[in-house]
Design a protein around this motif. Structure first.
Motif, PDB file in Angstrom:
ATOM      1  N   LYS A  18       0.771  -1.325   0.112  1.00 16.76           N
ATOM      2  CA  LYS A  18       0.028   0.013   0.142  1.00 16.76           C
ATOM      3  C   LYS A  18       0.840   1.354  -0.042  1.00 16.76           C
ATOM      4  CE  LYS A  18      -3.189  -2.396   3.053  1.00 16.76           C
ATOM      5  NZ  LYS A  18      -3.845  -2.425   4.390  1.00 16.76           N
ATOM      6  N   VAL A  19       0.958   2.167  -1.086  1.00 17.31           N
ATOM      7  CA  VAL A  19       1.220   3.402  -1.194  1.00 17.31           C
ATOM      8  C   VAL A  19       0.323   4.664  -0.898  1.00 17.31           C
ATOM      9  CG1 VAL A  19       3.089   4.922  -2.423  1.00 17.31           C
ATOM     10  CG2 VAL A  19       3.310   2.363  -2.196  1.00 17.31           C
ATOM     11  N   ASN A  20       0.283   5.139  -0.129  1.00 17.62           N
ATOM     12  CA  ASN A  20      -0.813   6.212   0.159  1.00 17.62           C
ATOM     13  C   ASN A  20       0.168   7.774   0.580  1.00 17.62           C
ATOM     14  OD1 ASN A  20      -0.356   5.639   2.790  1.00 17.62           O
ATOM     15  ND2 ASN A  20      -2.452   4.913   3.180  1.00 17.62           N
ATOM     16  N   THR A  21       1.342   7.573   0.990  1.00 16.44           N
ATOM     17  CA  THR A  21       1.798   8.952   1.585  1.00 16.44           C
ATOM     18  C   THR A  21       3.075   8.521   1.048  1.00 16.44           C
ATOM     19  OG1 THR A  21       2.085  10.574   3.225  1.00 16.44           O
ATOM     20  CG2 THR A  21       2.234   8.150   3.775  1.00 16.44           C
ATOM     21  N   TYR A  22       4.201   9.859   0.912  1.00 10.75           N
ATOM     22  CA  TYR A  22       5.294   9.973   0.539  1.00 10.75           C
ATOM     23  C   TYR A  22       6.242  10.096   2.009  1.00 10.75           C
ATOM     24  CZ  TYR A  22       4.899   8.888  -4.268  1.00 10.75           C
ATOM     25  OH  TYR A  22       4.587   8.022  -5.492  1.00 10.75           O
ATOM     26  N   LYS A 206      -7.782   7.273  -7.301  1.00  8.74           N
ATOM     27  CA  LYS A 206      -7.963   8.814  -7.765  1.00  8.74           C
ATOM     28  C   LYS A 206      -7.835   9.746  -6.642  1.00  8.74           C
ATOM     29  CE  LYS A 206     -10.879  11.945 -10.552  1.00  8.74           C
ATOM     30  NZ  LYS A 206     -11.954  12.150 -10.719  1.00  8.74           N
ATOM     31  N   ASP A 207      -8.557  10.038  -5.756  1.00 10.63           N
ATOM     32  CA  ASP A 207      -8.287  11.140  -4.918  1.00 10.63           C
ATOM     33  C   ASP A 207      -8.244  10.657  -3.289  1.00 10.63           C
ATOM     34  OD1 ASP A 207      -8.417  13.044  -6.790  1.00 10.63           O
ATOM     35  OD2 ASP A 207     -10.534  12.816  -7.202  1.00 10.63           O
ATOM     36  N   ASN A 208      -8.910   9.662  -2.995  1.00 12.69           N
ATOM     37  CA  ASN A 208      -9.138   9.448  -1.670  1.00 12.69           C
ATOM     38  C   ASN A 208      -8.620   7.895  -1.361  1.00 12.69           C
ATOM     39  OD1 ASN A 208     -10.474  11.785  -0.632  1.00 12.69           O
ATOM     40  ND2 ASN A 208     -12.132  11.187  -1.983  1.00 12.69           N
ATOM     41  N   TRP A 209      -7.869   7.749  -0.269  1.00 15.08           N
ATOM     42  CA  TRP A 209      -7.568   6.034   0.202  1.00 15.08           C
ATOM     43  C   TRP A 209      -8.640   5.318   0.212  1.00 15.08           C
ATOM     44  CZ3 TRP A 209      -3.597   3.274  -0.822  1.00 15.08           C
ATOM     45  CH2 TRP A 209      -3.465   2.107  -0.112  1.00 15.08           C
ATOM     46  N   SER A 210      -8.647   4.163  -0.038  1.00 13.94           N
ATOM     47  CA  SER A 210      -9.839   3.194   0.319  1.00 13.94           C
ATOM     48  C   SER A 210      -9.200   1.845   0.322  1.00 13.94           C
ATOM     49  CB  SER A 210     -10.910   3.190  -0.904  1.00 13.94           C
ATOM     50  OG  SER A 210     -11.789   2.142  -0.608  1.00 13.94           O
ATOM     51  N   GLU A 211      -9.656   1.111   1.196  1.00 10.02           N
ATOM     52  CA  GLU A 211      -9.389  -0.377   1.229  1.00 10.02           C
ATOM     53  C   GLU A 211     -10.310  -1.537   0.319  1.00 10.02           C
ATOM     54  OE1 GLU A 211      -6.702  -1.833   3.411  1.00 10.02           O
ATOM     55  OE2 GLU A 211      -6.024   0.241   3.981  1.00 10.02           O
ATOM     56  N   LEU A 242      -2.119   8.690  -9.453  1.00 11.55           N
ATOM     57  CA  LEU A 242      -0.790   8.473 -10.359  1.00 11.55           C
ATOM     58  C   LEU A 242       0.082   9.461 -10.376  1.00 11.55           C
ATOM     59  CD1 LEU A 242       0.033   6.878 -12.904  1.00 11.55           C
ATOM     60  CD2 LEU A 242      -1.308   8.410 -14.263  1.00 11.55           C
ATOM     61  N   MET A 243      -0.306  11.023 -10.148  1.00  8.05           N
ATOM     62  CA  MET A 243       0.537  12.105 -10.128  1.00  8.05           C
ATOM     63  C   MET A 243       1.269  12.336  -8.983  1.00  8.05           C
ATOM     64  SD  MET A 243       0.145  13.451 -13.181  1.00  8.05           S
ATOM     65  CE  MET A 243       1.017  15.157 -12.826  1.00  8.05           C
ATOM     66  N   ASN A 244       0.913  11.465  -7.876  1.00  3.04           N
ATOM     67  CA  ASN A 244       1.643  11.608  -6.627  1.00  3.04           C
ATOM     68  C   ASN A 244       3.371  11.298  -7.150  1.00  3.04           C
ATOM     69  OD1 ASN A 244      -0.258  12.278  -5.361  1.00  3.04           O
ATOM     70  ND2 ASN A 244      -0.302  10.630  -4.078  1.00  3.04           N
ATOM     71  N   PHE A 248       6.270  14.088  -6.870  1.00  6.04           N
ATOM     72  CA  PHE A 248       7.405  13.951  -5.996  1.00  6.04           C
ATOM     73  C   PHE A 248       8.638  14.193  -6.877  1.00  6.04           C
ATOM     74  CE2 PHE A 248      10.713  10.668  -4.992  1.00  6.04           C
ATOM     75  CZ  PHE A 248      11.116  11.128  -3.946  1.00  6.04           C
ATOM     76  N   LEU A 249       8.907  13.595  -7.892  1.00  8.07           N
ATOM     77  CA  LEU A 249      10.019  13.775  -8.896  1.00  8.07           C
ATOM     78  C   LEU A 249      10.278  15.409  -9.169  1.00  8.07           C
ATOM     79  CD1 LEU A 249      10.047  10.662 -11.224  1.00  8.07           C
ATOM     80  CD2 LEU A 249      11.498  10.954  -9.273  1.00  8.07           C
ATOM     81  N   LYS A 250       9.270  16.026  -9.386  1.00 10.24           N
ATOM     82  CA  LYS A 250       9.410  17.359  -9.869  1.00 10.24           C
ATOM     83  C   LYS A 250       9.796  18.100  -8.556  1.00 10.24           C
ATOM     84  CE  LYS A 250       5.798  17.719 -13.226  1.00 10.24           C
ATOM     85  NZ  LYS A 250       4.804  18.599 -13.703  1.00 10.24           N
ATOM     86  N   SER A 251       9.298  17.718  -7.169  1.00 10.01           N
ATOM     87  CA  SER A 251       9.633  18.452  -5.997  1.00 10.01           C
ATOM     88  C   SER A 251      11.108  18.176  -5.773  1.00 10.01           C
ATOM     89  CB  SER A 251       8.739  18.153  -4.907  1.00 10.01           C
ATOM     90  OG  SER A 251       9.084  16.585  -4.451  1.00 10.01           O
ATOM     91  N   GLU A 252      11.624  16.813  -5.921  1.00 11.70           N
ATOM     92  CA  GLU A 252      12.946  16.481  -5.521  1.00 11.70           C
ATOM     93  C   GLU A 252      13.846  17.371  -6.780  1.00 11.70           C
ATOM     94  OE1 GLU A 252      14.410  13.647  -3.421  1.00 11.70           O
ATOM     95  OE2 GLU A 252      12.408  14.923  -2.782  1.00 11.70           O
TER      96      GLU A 252
END
Length: 256
Positions: A18-22, A206-211, A242-244, A248-252
């Motif tokens: 599960k990947v929901n936060t960096y 898409k926008d919100n985490w769900s199990e 998808l865009m996360n 992340f790469l852009k911010s890095e």
């Protein structure tokens, strides 16, 4: 990255990611393996490789971009589990899509073949179990010579990757893959039961985490009994947005 691993039966393991936060742990993991995943054991600095990875992903259409990001996180997990990556994430042909298998790994001198399938939660009827079935069936067709994906010899492409200097593959592995490539050319095929395999499913929320998708998958886990191979590692990844990863790469890039 939250991880749940369990052995379903002898020789068959399930890994739920599960990947929901960096968070700091995930960022450190990415920084640890990003160069190895993309460039092998070369000396390229991480700043340069991050920029190249961002450009590589941005150059793709949506479905291909989704597949590339899904594969990256699968490779990230396997590298951290001490599987040795015997290929480059970037294709040997600049900016083109890697042909053949999505990945060849070794662990304890055994070869594993990976196939990754991905999609969006917005797709009607999407499920992890169906994506795993698609990955499994693609592998089966590669091995028995019935794949409809053109005249591509997947073993020949795997050999070209393993022969790259920055992969540092063992000569015994290269010899094994070359033999399989020659047999494939001769239309002498095997069966999926001859191989260790890693079918993978990734679904992007898409926008919100769900199990929900994970719960649905766990409710259909008995269907995995139909999968047969020498050894099987099944990987199920649910990732938020998808865009996360692109963001992340852009911010890095801005931080470096």
């Amino acid at each position: 990255m939250d991880i749940l691993s369990q052995e379903l039966e002898i020789g068959k393991k399930l890994h739920i990611l599960k990947v929901n936060t960096y968070d700091e742990k995930l960022i450190n993991l990415i920084n640890k393996y990003l160069v190895r995943i993309c460039e092998g054991e070369g000396s390229e600095g991480i700043v340069r490789v991050k920029k190249r990875l961002l450009g590589f992903i941005l150059s793709k259409h949506d479905n291909t971009r989704m597949g590339a990001i899904a594969e990256f996180f699968i490779h990230l997990y396997l590298n951290d589990c001490d599987y040795k990556q015997e290929f480059l994430f970037f294709n040997l042909e600049e900016t083109s899509i890697k042909k053949g298998f999505d990945g060849v790994y070794t662990k304890e001198d055994e070869m594993y073949i990976l196939e990754s399938k991905s999609g969006s939660e917005e797709t009607e009827g999407i499920s992890h179990i169906n994506k795993l079935k698609d990955a499994y069936n693609d592998l089966r067709k590669y091995f028995d010579g019935t794949s409809s994906k053109g005249n591509n010899n997947p073993w020949r492409n795997a050999y070209n990757h393993a022969s790259h200097g920055d992969i540092k593959a063992k000569d015994s592995l290269k010899k094994q893959i070359k033999t399989l490539a020659n047999l494939y050319d001769d239309e002498s095929y095997g069966t999926i039961e001859d191989y260790n395999i890693i079918p993978c499913s990734t679904i992007f929320l898409k926008d919100n985490w769900s199990e929900i998708l994970i719960d649905d998958f766990l409710g259909s886990i008995d269907e995995l009994k139909k999968f047969s191979a020498k050894k099987i590692d099944l990987i199920v990844l649910t990732k938020l947005r998808l865009m996360n990863f692109i963001e992340f790469l852009k911010s890095e890039e801005n931080n470096d």
